[in-house]
Design a protein around this motif. Structure first.
Motif, mmCIF file in Angstrom:
data_model
loop_
_atom_site.group_PDB
_atom_site.id
_atom_site.type_symbol
_atom_site.label_atom_id
_atom_site.label_comp_id
_atom_site.label_asym_id
_atom_site.label_seq_id
_atom_site.Cartn_x
_atom_site.Cartn_y
_atom_site.Cartn_z
ATOM 1 N N GLY A 72 82.757 128.137 56.830
ATOM 2 C CA GLY A 72 83.141 128.693 58.131
ATOM 3 C C GLY A 72 83.115 127.672 59.251
ATOM 4 O O GLY A 72 83.349 128.017 60.419
ATOM 5 N N GLY A 89 86.808 123.908 53.340
ATOM 6 C CA GLY A 89 87.397 124.822 52.360
ATOM 7 C C GLY A 89 86.534 126.057 52.194
ATOM 8 O O GLY A 89 85.366 126.072 52.592
ATOM 9 N N PHE A 90 87.122 127.053 51.590
ATOM 10 C CA PHE A 90 86.445 128.342 51.423
ATOM 11 C C PHE A 90 85.210 128.194 50.528
ATOM 12 O O PHE A 90 85.091 127.212 49.775
ATOM 13 C CB PHE A 90 87.432 129.336 50.800
ATOM 14 N N MET A 91 84.315 129.187 50.610
ATOM 15 C CA MET A 91 83.148 129.224 49.726
ATOM 16 C C MET A 91 83.610 129.140 48.273
ATOM 17 O O MET A 91 84.624 129.743 47.904
ATOM 18 C CB MET A 91 82.393 130.548 49.922
ATOM 19 N N ASP A 120 75.001 122.889 54.998
ATOM 20 C CA ASP A 120 74.138 124.073 54.833
ATOM 21 C C ASP A 120 72.690 123.655 54.540
ATOM 22 O O ASP A 120 71.743 124.187 55.109
ATOM 23 C CB ASP A 120 74.638 124.970 53.691
ATOM 24 N N ARG A 145 75.212 133.628 49.726
ATOM 25 C CA ARG A 145 76.289 133.682 50.708
ATOM 26 C C ARG A 145 76.354 135.042 51.387
ATOM 27 O O ARG A 145 76.999 135.960 50.887
ATOM 28 C CB ARG A 145 77.608 133.342 50.024
ATOM 29 N N PRO A 146 75.693 135.121 52.529
ATOM 30 C CA PRO A 146 75.581 136.414 53.216
ATOM 31 C C PRO A 146 76.933 137.069 53.515
ATOM 32 O O PRO A 146 77.044 138.285 53.483
ATOM 33 C CB PRO A 146 74.836 136.084 54.512
ATOM 34 N N LEU A 147 77.975 136.252 53.768
ATOM 35 C CA LEU A 147 79.266 136.848 54.133
ATOM 36 C C LEU A 147 79.975 137.493 52.953
ATOM 37 O O LEU A 147 80.919 138.245 53.116
ATOM 38 C CB LEU A 147 80.182 135.803 54.772
ATOM 39 N N VAL A 182 69.957 129.657 54.534
ATOM 40 C CA VAL A 182 71.112 130.184 55.282
ATOM 41 C C VAL A 182 71.049 131.719 55.302
ATOM 42 O O VAL A 182 71.259 132.360 56.338
ATOM 43 C CB VAL A 182 72.440 129.682 54.663
ATOM 44 N N LYS A 210 82.966 122.239 47.340
ATOM 45 C CA LYS A 210 82.693 121.200 48.349
ATOM 46 C C LYS A 210 81.402 120.427 48.053
ATOM 47 O O LYS A 210 81.387 119.200 48.126
ATOM 48 C CB LYS A 210 82.607 121.833 49.759
ATOM 49 N N GLU A 230 75.433 125.031 63.288
ATOM 50 C CA GLU A 230 76.558 124.255 62.736
ATOM 51 C C GLU A 230 77.172 123.355 63.813
ATOM 52 O O GLU A 230 77.468 122.197 63.552
ATOM 53 C CB GLU A 230 77.659 125.209 62.231
ATOM 54 N N ARG A 236 91.580 133.080 56.902
ATOM 55 C CA ARG A 236 91.104 131.729 57.228
ATOM 56 C C ARG A 236 92.131 130.629 57.018
ATOM 57 O O ARG A 236 91.914 129.499 57.472
ATOM 58 C CB ARG A 236 89.869 131.428 56.396
HETATM 59 C C1 S3P Z 1 80.064 130.383 55.127
HETATM 60 C C2 S3P Z 1 79.992 129.554 54.031
HETATM 61 C C3 S3P Z 1 78.722 129.090 53.453
HETATM 62 C C4 S3P Z 1 77.619 129.062 54.519
HETATM 63 C C5 S3P Z 1 77.526 130.393 55.223
HETATM 64 C C6 S3P Z 1 78.849 130.818 55.874
HETATM 65 C C7 S3P Z 1 81.397 130.827 55.621
HETATM 66 O O1 S3P Z 1 78.881 127.780 52.921
HETATM 67 O O2 S3P Z 1 77.847 128.044 55.449
HETATM 68 O O3 S3P Z 1 77.118 131.342 54.271
HETATM 69 O O4 S3P Z 1 81.504 131.361 56.735
HETATM 70 O O5 S3P Z 1 82.393 130.650 54.872
HETATM 71 P P1 S3P Z 1 79.652 127.457 51.539
HETATM 72 O O6 S3P Z 1 81.110 127.316 51.854
HETATM 73 O O7 S3P Z 1 79.059 126.155 51.104
HETATM 74 O O8 S3P Z 1 79.371 128.564 50.598
#
Ligand code: S3P
Length: 171
Positions: A81, A9-11, A34, A119-121, A45, A15, A61, A138
């Protein structure tokens, strides 16, 4: 020995928090991908993305998903992701029940803001429209789930209870 429960699932959909509680209730081990990657690489991360780029993170991953597909009786919280790489889904499904957690874009934004920097993204994405756009991109990946649960407007334990009701006889 039973199947793994794999949370995708999305950030910001819950989860990790839900996975932790689910594992407690089922008395099985919880793995946060992570966190595991941070242990393996000795970097956060955010540091991996900054120093080595997303490609390096994605290959960590892949390696971890391969390893976890050999284990049983785990609750696995994936990164949002993980689904982008088909091999991961194939591996995690091998002995796992895949559950997707969903949430409304406003709730995702509110939740991820609390942990800005992790969360870098999402670093430069702080509008609900940005989240909506990423979610739309997504969505096709998240449809691989066996079950989906919405976590908006619900307490964590309520979601855990809902999941337990559905999965208990399937793992
Ligand atoms: C990502 C989600 C992050 C982490 C990374 C990339 C993504 O995890 O794996 O920053 O691409 O959606 P969470 O979903 O736990 O925030």
């Amino acid at each position: 020995m039973g199947k793994n429960i794999v949370l995708i699932g999305f950030m910001g959909t819950g989860k990790s928090s839900i996975g932790f509680r689910l594992a407690q209730r089922l008395r099985i081990t919880f793995i946060d991908m992570d966190k595991e990657i941070e242990k393996i690489t000795g970097m956060t991360v955010a540091e991996i993305f900054k120093r080595h780029g997303e490609v390096r993170f994605r290959s960590e991953e892949i390696l971890l998903a391969r390893k976890l597909s050999q284990s049983r009786d785990l609750v696995i919280a994936t990164g949002g992701g993980v689904v982008l790489q088909e091999e991961n889904i194939t591996n995690l499904r091998q002995n796992g029940l895949v559950i997707c957690l969903d949430a409304e874009p406003q709730d995702i934004l509110r939740r991820v803001k609390r942990k800005a920097g992790l969360r870098p993204l999402l670093r430069k994405k702080n509008r609900v429209e940005d989240i909506e756009q990423m979610l739309a991109e997504r969505e096709k990946y998240y449809t691989c789930a066996d079950y989906r649960f919405n976590t908006s407007d619900k307490g964590l334990d309520d979601v855990v209870q809902e999941i337990l009701r559905v999965v208990q006889d399937k793992i």
